[in-house]
Motif scaffolding. Structure first.
Motif, PDB file in Angstrom:
ATOM      1  N   PHE A  84       8.147  11.764  70.780  1.00 30.10           N
ATOM      2  CA  PHE A  84       7.171  10.679  70.718  1.00 30.10           C
ATOM      3  C   PHE A  84       7.239   9.873  72.006  1.00 30.10           C
ATOM      4  CE2 PHE A  84       6.805   6.053  69.790  1.00 30.10           C
ATOM      5  CZ  PHE A  84       5.440   6.004  69.575  1.00 30.10           C
ATOM      6  N   ASN A  85       6.075   9.579  72.565  1.00 34.01           N
ATOM      7  CA  ASN A  85       6.028   8.704  73.739  1.00 34.01           C
ATOM      8  C   ASN A  85       5.005   7.616  73.497  1.00 34.01           C
ATOM      9  OD1 ASN A  85       3.901  10.488  73.815  1.00 34.01           O
ATOM     10  ND2 ASN A  85       4.227  11.162  75.915  1.00 34.01           N
ATOM     11  N   LEU A 132      -4.355  13.048  75.464  1.00 37.37           N
ATOM     12  CA  LEU A 132      -4.455  13.949  74.316  1.00 37.37           C
ATOM     13  C   LEU A 132      -3.583  13.391  73.201  1.00 37.37           C
ATOM     14  CD1 LEU A 132      -5.270  16.619  72.940  1.00 37.37           C
ATOM     15  CD2 LEU A 132      -3.364  17.716  74.127  1.00 37.37           C
ATOM     16  N   LEU A 133      -4.199  13.100  72.055  1.00 38.11           N
ATOM     17  CA  LEU A 133      -3.488  12.551  70.900  1.00 38.11           C
ATOM     18  C   LEU A 133      -3.360  13.611  69.811  1.00 38.11           C
ATOM     19  CD1 LEU A 133      -5.370   9.132  70.443  1.00 38.11           C
ATOM     20  CD2 LEU A 133      -3.395   9.604  71.908  1.00 38.11           C
ATOM     21  N   ASP A 134      -2.204  13.621  69.147  1.00 34.90           N
ATOM     22  CA  ASP A 134      -2.037  14.469  67.976  1.00 34.90           C
ATOM     23  C   ASP A 134      -1.214  13.709  66.941  1.00 34.90           C
ATOM     24  OD1 ASP A 134      -2.545  17.471  67.161  1.00 34.90           O
ATOM     25  OD2 ASP A 134      -0.563  16.952  66.415  1.00 34.90           O
ATOM     26  N   ASP A 135      -1.573  13.862  65.660  1.00 37.32           N
ATOM     27  CA  ASP A 135      -0.873  13.110  64.626  1.00 37.32           C
ATOM     28  C   ASP A 135       0.459  13.733  64.242  1.00 37.32           C
ATOM     29  OD1 ASP A 135      -1.760  15.322  63.271  1.00 37.32           O
ATOM     30  OD2 ASP A 135      -2.913  14.232  61.757  1.00 37.32           O
ATOM     31  N   ARG A 185       0.335  12.752  73.872  1.00 40.09           N
ATOM     32  CA  ARG A 185       1.001  11.743  73.046  1.00 40.09           C
ATOM     33  C   ARG A 185       1.081  12.227  71.605  1.00 40.09           C
ATOM     34  NH1 ARG A 185      -1.560   6.180  75.728  1.00 40.09           N
ATOM     35  NH2 ARG A 185      -1.264   6.872  77.905  1.00 40.09           N
ATOM     36  N   TRP A 186       2.307  12.544  71.183  1.00 40.09           N
ATOM     37  CA  TRP A 186       2.555  13.065  69.843  1.00 40.09           C
ATOM     38  C   TRP A 186       2.722  11.917  68.857  1.00 40.09           C
ATOM     39  CZ3 TRP A 186       1.594  18.046  70.033  1.00 40.09           C
ATOM     40  CH2 TRP A 186       1.853  18.750  71.206  1.00 40.09           C
TER      41      TRP A 186
END
Length: 572
Positions: free
Chosen positions: A10-11, A52-55, A145-146
């Motif tokens: 996580f960042n 780029l976002l991912d849940d 960004r995880w």
């Protein structure tokens, strides 16, 4: 190492909710599956700073999409991601169709030589995601960004504001544009009050990924070669259909038709799956289950893929049944279509109206995929006694009569869409043969370079607009000067100029031009390129105009049209 077990850190770079968000980012892509990763990589590759976002913080579970087409490989090669896929993937191009135990015919998807990429490779989706993620993490201008779950989306006149839940609390992010690639259960689609509409089919299918033990008493590579096998009414699964594909790591994908009355929970039980697999493979084959899933066919799409500053792609925008390999392949082609248009708009080189063509072109492509997928499903699962009679008669005739084979539909495999009705095309003014019509994806072919090296056409086109002039063996200085001047014909839009020489000519270095040799004559044939022929190619390597002779004014006009500027500004 089992890559499916890896997790990503996580960042936290975004301001907390309520804090000053600063200027909007150019683009935020939501969803780190193959489509979102391809879109984010393409944007960053073309100089657009992208988030780029991912849940989640891991790769997809199970093999999921496994069949990646020639066109998808060409796109990912442009992004520097195809090489590991080709190294790991299982190449195939032969398919066989069986009725009960008898083969009724076979087909070859790529009988033609002169192509860099195979017709298809089989490769588990988690491998594809891993290769794309590793490329993304090393890509300048791309921030991955995880564990960033989008829970709010508000559109404003000049930007979109996202509310994002993270392990460190609620965050707020703004972007000029959002690419929604967050899958079939798209959170962004729900947040905007939108929906996908379509048709669900009353049948269920079981996917079983099995790893076959190489110590089995049977030579499985001989018994089950690297081909696509499809059975209608096999003795090991009567009155239903079965599909068999090989994947890397000695894993086979098997799809069993179950019927609408099947209980999904019951059919997922290991002992039931093992019984079905053993009936196909035989008693002497040792195997282990790797992944099991039960699914229902659906063909769905959103009415519109563009909603102001939010653009939907992949399964978030459209969905089809898995037979035909149309899901991930069409999604990557969505990303390919969209990235260059966002770049030009964000850099002020094209009006916002250019993004409307993304919807026009990819909605038509989705309709084509849905039509083909629906026809496949109707053939696999006849809905009436008449349909069943027709299907059975076709299968009986196919063994002996070629005309009947064209009617057998075990999944019309994915092919790239031709944007024949695109508003970005300039219609032909002269007759041409073959398939390279305006809107078509460019065919590849081997080419020679100055100095004697060999290469392929598509990487030479790159990801800018390209003018390809097909010259004769002798090229005058006046013609070279005209070609050199074309690099400025885009009115601020980058244009690459290529001079293609025929077999027997000698390529030489010419300032401002890329000089190629048609070493096998494939280009002349595939593009119907008599000397003097000119093609204008888009950054996504689709043809948008062609002529039988060079006219710089026509090229400039076509560039205005291809960037949606034809009505916005006069020709300089």
């Amino acid at each position: 190492m089992n890559i499916q077990l890896q997790t990503f850190a996580f960042n936290d770079h975004a301001p907390a909710a309520g804090a000053d968000c600063g200027a909007p980012h150019p683009v935020i892509v939501v969803g780190a599956g193959p489509v979102g990763l391809a879109a984010a990589l393409d944007l960053a590759h073309q100089g657009i700073a992208t988030i780029l976002l991912d849940d989640d913080n891991c790769l997809s579970e199970g093999s999921r999409a496994i069949c990646f087409s020639k066109r998808t490989l060409e796109i990912l090669d442009r992004l520097g991601c195809a090489a590991p896929m080709l190294d790991k993937g299982v190449r195939w191009n032969v398919g066989k169709v069986f009725l009960q135990n008898a083969q009724i015919y076979q087909f070859d998807l790529l009988p033609e030589g002169g192509n860099q990429m195979p017709a298809f490779i089989n490769l588990q989706q988690y491998y594809v995601e891993d290769y794309l993620v590793q490329r993304a993490l090393a890509c300048p201008g791309l921030s991955v960004r995880w564990q960033h779950k989008v829970t709010g989306c508000v559109q404003h006149a000049d930007f979109v504001e996202l509310t994002v839940e993270t392990p460190a609390g609620t965050r707020t992010l703004r972007a000029a544009y959002i690419v929604a690639a967050d899958g079939a259960r798209s959170a962004l689609r729900a947040l905007l009050g939108l929906e996908s509409k379509g048709r669900s089919f009353k049948d269920r299918f079981l996917i079983a990924d099995v790893r076959i033990d190489s110590r089995s008493d049977v030579d499985t590579k001989a018994a089950f070669p690297t081909e696509r096998w499809f059975w209608f009414d096999p003795p090991f699964h009567p009155k239903k259909s079965v599909l068999l594909h090989r994947q890397p790591d000695d894993v086979w994908r098997i799809d069993f038709q179950l019927g609408w009355d099947a209980d999904p929970e019951l059919e997922r039980q290991a002992e039931r799956v093992i019984t079905r697999v053993r009936a196909l493979l035989g008693e002497n084959v040792e195997f282990e289950l790797r992944w099991v899933s039960v699914y229902t066919f659906s063909c769905m799409r959103m009415d519109k893929f563009r909603h102001s500053r939010v653009l939907f792609a992949g399964d978030a925008a459209h969905g089809v049944s898995p037979f035909g390999a149309r899901g991930a392949n069409s999604g990557v082609q969505d990303a390919d279509n969209l990235a260059w248009k966002l770049k030009l708009v964000l850099q002020g080189q094209a009006p916002d109206a250019l993004l409307d063509s993304y919807g026009a072109e990819r909605e038509a492509a989705a309709d084509e995929n849905i039509m083909q997928s629906t026809r496949t499903t109707d053939f696999l699962t006849p809905k009436s006694a008449v349909s069943q009679l027709f299907r059975d008669a076709v299968l009986q005739l196919a063994k002996d009569y070629p005309f009947a084979r064209t009617l057998v539909n075990s999944g019309r495999l994915s092919t790239p869409s031709t944007y024949a009705a695109s508003p970005l095309n300039t219609p032909d003014q002269s007759p041409f043969a073959w398939a390279m019509v305006p809107g078509a994806p460019c065919a590849d072919a081997p080419v020679g370079l100055d100095g004697g090296a060999t290469a392929w056409l598509l990487p030479q086109l790159g990801d800018a607009f390209a003018v390809c002039y097909f010259g004769g063996k002798d090229t005058s200085g006046e013609l070279v000067s005209q070609l050199q001047s074309l690099s400025a014909s885009g009115g601020g839009v980058d244009v690459k100029v290529l001079l293609v020489l025929p077999v027997g000519a000698t390529p030489r270095r010419v300032p401002g031009l890329t000089v190629l040799l048609d070493i096998e004559g494939c280009l002349q044939q595939r593009y119907d390129a008599a000397p003097g022929t000119v093609y204008l190619v888009r950054p996504d390597q689709h043809v948008c105009a062609r002529w039988r002779e060079l006219d710089p004014h026509s090229v400039a006009q076509a560039l205005l049209r291809a960037t949606a500027r034809a009505q916005q500004e006069p020709l300089a």
